[in-house]
Design an enzyme around this catalytic site. Structure first.
Site, mmCIF file in Angstrom:
data_model
loop_
_atom_site.group_PDB
_atom_site.id
_atom_site.type_symbol
_atom_site.label_atom_id
_atom_site.label_comp_id
_atom_site.label_asym_id
_atom_site.label_seq_id
_atom_site.Cartn_x
_atom_site.Cartn_y
_atom_site.Cartn_z
ATOM 1 N N GLU A 1 0.811 -1.217 0.000
ATOM 2 C CA GLU A 1 0.000 0.000 0.000
ATOM 3 C C GLU A 1 0.846 1.269 0.000
ATOM 4 O OE1 GLU A 1 -2.805 -0.393 3.190
ATOM 5 O OE2 GLU A 1 -3.690 -2.196 2.330
ATOM 6 N N ASP B 1 -2.948 -0.918 11.830
ATOM 7 C CA ASP B 1 -3.744 -2.097 11.466
ATOM 8 C C ASP B 1 -2.879 -3.290 11.850
ATOM 9 O OD1 ASP B 1 -5.151 -4.202 10.473
ATOM 10 O OD2 ASP B 1 -5.239 -3.499 8.402
ATOM 11 N N GLU C 1 -6.839 -1.158 14.178
ATOM 12 C CA GLU C 1 -7.675 -2.092 13.395
ATOM 13 C C GLU C 1 -7.239 -3.532 13.658
ATOM 14 O OE1 GLU C 1 -7.845 -0.786 9.275
ATOM 15 O OE2 GLU C 1 -7.961 -2.856 8.571
ATOM 16 N N ASP D 1 -11.951 -5.128 10.697
ATOM 17 C CA ASP D 1 -11.900 -5.299 9.236
ATOM 18 C C ASP D 1 -12.158 -6.781 8.941
ATOM 19 O OD1 ASP D 1 -11.253 -5.541 6.552
ATOM 20 O OD2 ASP D 1 -9.127 -5.153 6.796
ATOM 21 N N LYS E 1 -15.362 -2.186 3.003
ATOM 22 C CA LYS E 1 -14.754 -2.515 1.706
ATOM 23 C C LYS E 1 -15.856 -3.112 0.832
ATOM 24 C CE LYS E 1 -10.125 -3.700 3.507
ATOM 25 N NZ LYS E 1 -9.294 -4.816 4.022
ATOM 26 N N ARG F 1 -8.270 -1.446 -0.930
ATOM 27 C CA ARG F 1 -7.703 -2.779 -0.713
ATOM 28 C C ARG F 1 -6.203 -2.689 -0.937
ATOM 29 N NH1 ARG F 1 -11.632 -6.840 -0.096
ATOM 30 N NH2 ARG F 1 -9.803 -7.771 0.881
ATOM 31 N N LYS G 1 -9.651 5.152 4.406
ATOM 32 C CA LYS G 1 -8.328 4.515 4.420
ATOM 33 C C LYS G 1 -7.887 4.381 2.968
ATOM 34 C CE LYS G 1 -6.063 0.525 6.525
ATOM 35 N NZ LYS G 1 -6.241 -0.903 6.806
HETATM 36 P P1 PGA Z 1 -6.384 -6.399 2.067
HETATM 37 O O1 PGA Z 1 -5.536 -5.632 3.176
HETATM 38 O O2 PGA Z 1 -6.913 -5.444 1.064
HETATM 39 O O3 PGA Z 1 -5.339 -7.289 1.529
HETATM 40 O O4 PGA Z 1 -7.480 -7.085 2.790
HETATM 41 C C1 PGA Z 1 -5.839 -4.422 3.696
HETATM 42 C C2 PGA Z 1 -6.206 -4.496 5.135
HETATM 43 O O5 PGA Z 1 -6.002 -5.509 5.826
HETATM 44 O O6 PGA Z 1 -6.736 -3.522 5.623
HETATM 45 ZN ZN ZN Z 2 -7.160 -4.468 7.699
#
Ligand code: PGA
Ligand code: ZN
Length: 465
Positions: free
Chosen positions: A251, A287, A332, A359, A384, A413, A435
Site C-alpha cells: 500500500e 492495522d 484495526e 476489518d 470494503k 484494498r 483509508k
Molecule cells: P487487504 O488488506 O486489502 O489485503 O485485505 C488491507 C487491510 O487488511 O486492511
Molecule cells: Zn485491515
C-alpha cells in the site's frame, strides 16, 4: 519578372482562402459535435443559470431506463464501463475467511461471457433501482458467496449502475448517494510503514503503521500532512536501519527492517515533528491484522520479528499499552477475526480514547456487524465494498454502523487500481475517515478525487467523529 511576381501573389491569395476554408470546416465540425452530444443526452440548460452544475435532464425516466443499455451496448467509452474494468482488476488479496471469492480469471468464464450473462438480465431495468439490480446480480451468480461471477464483478456492475443513474441527473456519485446537503470530507488514514503479510520477513510483525491528521482543517492540508509524514519517516528509518534503500509494501508504506518497538517510536516521532512544523495534530494508528499473527494450534499470537508469543490476555495488555503509550487514534484488527470476546474486552478498556476497528472481524457484513454490536466488540468498522459484493449491501452495513455509533471507515484494498469510486462513497455515506494510503498513483487517485470534491462543494468541512 512582373509576371512571375503576380503569380506568386495569386498563390498567396489562394493559400489564405484555403486557410479560411479549413478554419470554417473545423469550426463547423466542432459546433456540430457539441450540439449532437447535447441532443443525445437529452440535456437542457436551466434557464435561470449558466452554471453547468444546474443542467438537468428533460426526460429522467427514459434516461434511467436507457442507462443500463448504455453501459452494456454503446458504453464502451463511458466512464461507468471503465469503472467495471477497473473494479474488475481490483482483485481480492485479503485472507479474511468470510470474504467473497473473487472471479478467477484463469479457470472460469471469460470476462465477455460474464458481461453477456449480466447484461441480458439487466438491460431494460431502471438504473436508479440499485437494490433490485443488486438482487438480480446475486440471482445471476446463484451461489451464497458470489463465487460464480465473483464479488468484484458484482460490485463493479453495482457501482457502474449507480454512476449511470447519477449521470442521468448530471450529478457526481457522492451527491446522488448522499443528497444535496452532504458537505463533510473524510480524514485520510494514511499508510506509512508496512510489516506482516504486506512486507518481507525482517519487517515488523504489525501489518500497517498509519497516521490520521486529525487537526487538518481541510482535505488539502490533510493530504499534505500525510505525505510529509511519509517523507519524514524515510529519514527516520535510515537512522535505525542503515541498509534501508526505500523499499515499499503493497500500500505504499515503507518496509523497514526494524522491530515493532522501533517502528512505533519513529511513527510517534514523525507525528510530533511534522505536526509541530505544520501546526496541526497528527495521531498515530495501526492495522495489526492479528488474524495473520494468530496460531490456532498454539492459541497464541506469534510475533516472529520480536521472537515473542502472546495469548489473548497478553495481547489485550500489549495493545492497551501501545494505545496508551503512543496515544493511538485508531487500531484495526487487534485480535483474530473469530475473537469477538478479545475485541470486546479491549473496547471496554480503551474504547473511550481510541477507535477499535474491525476489518477481518466484520468483512463489511451486516449480520456479522450486528453480532459485534451486541457484544460491544468495536467502535469502528472497515467498509470494503468488494468484501460484501454490492453497493446496496455496503450501504446497509454503513447504515447499521451509524445507527449504533460505530464509525464507518471506507477503505481501499491492498491490491488497487486508480478507480476513485471509494472517495465518492466516503463522502456520500458520511464516513468521517477514509483509508486510502498516502502515496502511489492508485492511492493518490482517491485523494485527488477528494480534493476535487472539496473544491466543488459550496461549504466543505472535515468530518466529525
Ligand atoms: P487487504 O488488506 O486489502 O489485503 O485485505 C488491507 C487491510 O487488511 O486492511
Ligand atoms: Zn485491515
Amino acid at each position: 519578372m512582373p509576371i512571375v511576381k503576380k503569380r506568386r501573389r495569386l498563390k498567396k491569395k489562394y493559400r489564405i482562402i484555403l486557410f479560411f476554408i479549413c478554419v470554417f470546416l473545423v469550426l463547423f465540425i466542432v459546433i456540430k459535435t457539441f450540439f449532437k452530444k447535447d441532443e443525445s443526452n437529452n440535456v437542457v440548460k436551466n434557464p435561470n443559470s449558466n452554471n453547468y452544475k444546474s443542467l438537468i435532464t428533460d426526460n429522467i425516466e427514459s434516461d434511467h431506463d436507457s442507462a443500463i443499455d448504455t453501459i452494456f451496448t454503446n458504453g464502451m467509452n463511458i466512464e461507468s464501463y471503465k469503472a467495471i474494468l477497473d473494479q474488475k482488476a481490483n482483485y481480492m488479496k485479503s485472507n479474511g475467511k468470510y470474504n467473497y471469492i473473487d472471479y478467477d480469471f484463469d479457470s472460469k468464464l471469460h470476462y465477455s461471457e460474464i458481461e453477456d450473462i449480466i447484461a441480458s438480465e439487466l438491460i431494460g431495468m431502471d438504473a436508479e433501482d440499485i437494490a433490485t439490480i443488486d438482487e438480480v446480480l446475486r440471482e445471476v451468480d446463484g451461489t451464497d458467496n458470489l463465487s460464480a461471477i465473483g464479488g468484484n464483478t458484482t460490485v463493479a456492475v453495482s457501482m457502474a449502475v449507480a454512476k449511470a443513474a447519477a449521470a442521468s441527473y448530471n450529478m457526481p456519485l457522492y451527491k446522488f448517494l448522499g443528497g444535496n446537503l452532504v458537505n463533510e470530507l473524510p480524514f485520510p488514514l494514511g499508510n506509512m510503514m508496512n510489516g506482516g503479510a504486506h512486507a518481507g520477513v525482517n519487517a515488523p510483525d504489525i501489518q500497517e503503521f498509519l497516521v490520521v491528521p486529525v487537526g487538518a482543517k481541510n482535505m488539502v492540508e490533510a493530504v499534505f500532512a500525510n505525505s510529509s509524514i511519509h517523507k519524514k519517516l524515510k529519514e527516520l528509518i535510515q537512522t535505525k536501519d542503515s541498509n534501508f534503500t526505500g523499499g515499499k509494501g503493497d500500500e505504499g508504506g515503507w518496509v523497514p527492517n526494524i522491530t515493532n518497538d522501533a517502528a512505533l517510536e519513529i511513527q510517534a516521532q514523525a507525528c510530533e515533528e511534522v505536526g509541530d512544523e505544520l501546526g496541526i495534530e497528527i495521531r498515530p494508528s495501526l492495522d495489526m491484522a492479528a488474524s495473520e499473527l494468530w496460531n490456532a494450534d498454539e492459541q497464541k499470537y506469534i510475533y516472529a520479528q520480536d521472537g515473542i508469543k502472546r495469548d489473548t490476555g497478553d495481547q489485550i495488555d500489549f495493545v492497551k499499552d501501545i494505545i496508551e503509550t503512543y496515544n493511538m487514534f485508531y487500531v484495526e484488527d487487534p485480535f483474530d477475526e473469530s475473537d469477538f470476546d478479545g475485541f470486546a474486552q479491549l473496547t471496554s478498556k480503551v474504547g473511550d480514547k481510541c477507535l477499535i476497528c474491525g476489518d477481518d472481524l466484520f468483512v463489511t457484513n451486516k449480520e456479522i456487524l450486528a453480532k459485534g454490536i451486541e457484544m460491544n466488540a468495536a467502535n469502528a468498522i472497515i467498509i470494503k465494498p468488494n468484501q460484501i459484493g454490492s453497493l446496496s449491501e455496503t450501504y446497509a452495513t454503513v447504515k447499521l454502523a451509524k445507527e449504533n455509533d460505530i464509525v464507518p471507515v471506507v477503505s481501499h484494498r491492498s491490491g488497487e487500481t486508480t478507480d476513485a469510486t471509494i472517495a465518492h462513497l466516503a463522502v456520500g455515506f458520511g464516513s468521517p475517515m477514509i483509508k486510502t494510503g498516502a502515496i502511489g498513483g492508485e492511492r493518490i487517485a482517491k485523494l485527488n478525487e477528494l480534493i476535487r470534491i472539496e473544491e466543488e462543494l459550496p461549504n466543505p468541512k472535515m468530518g466529525e467523529f
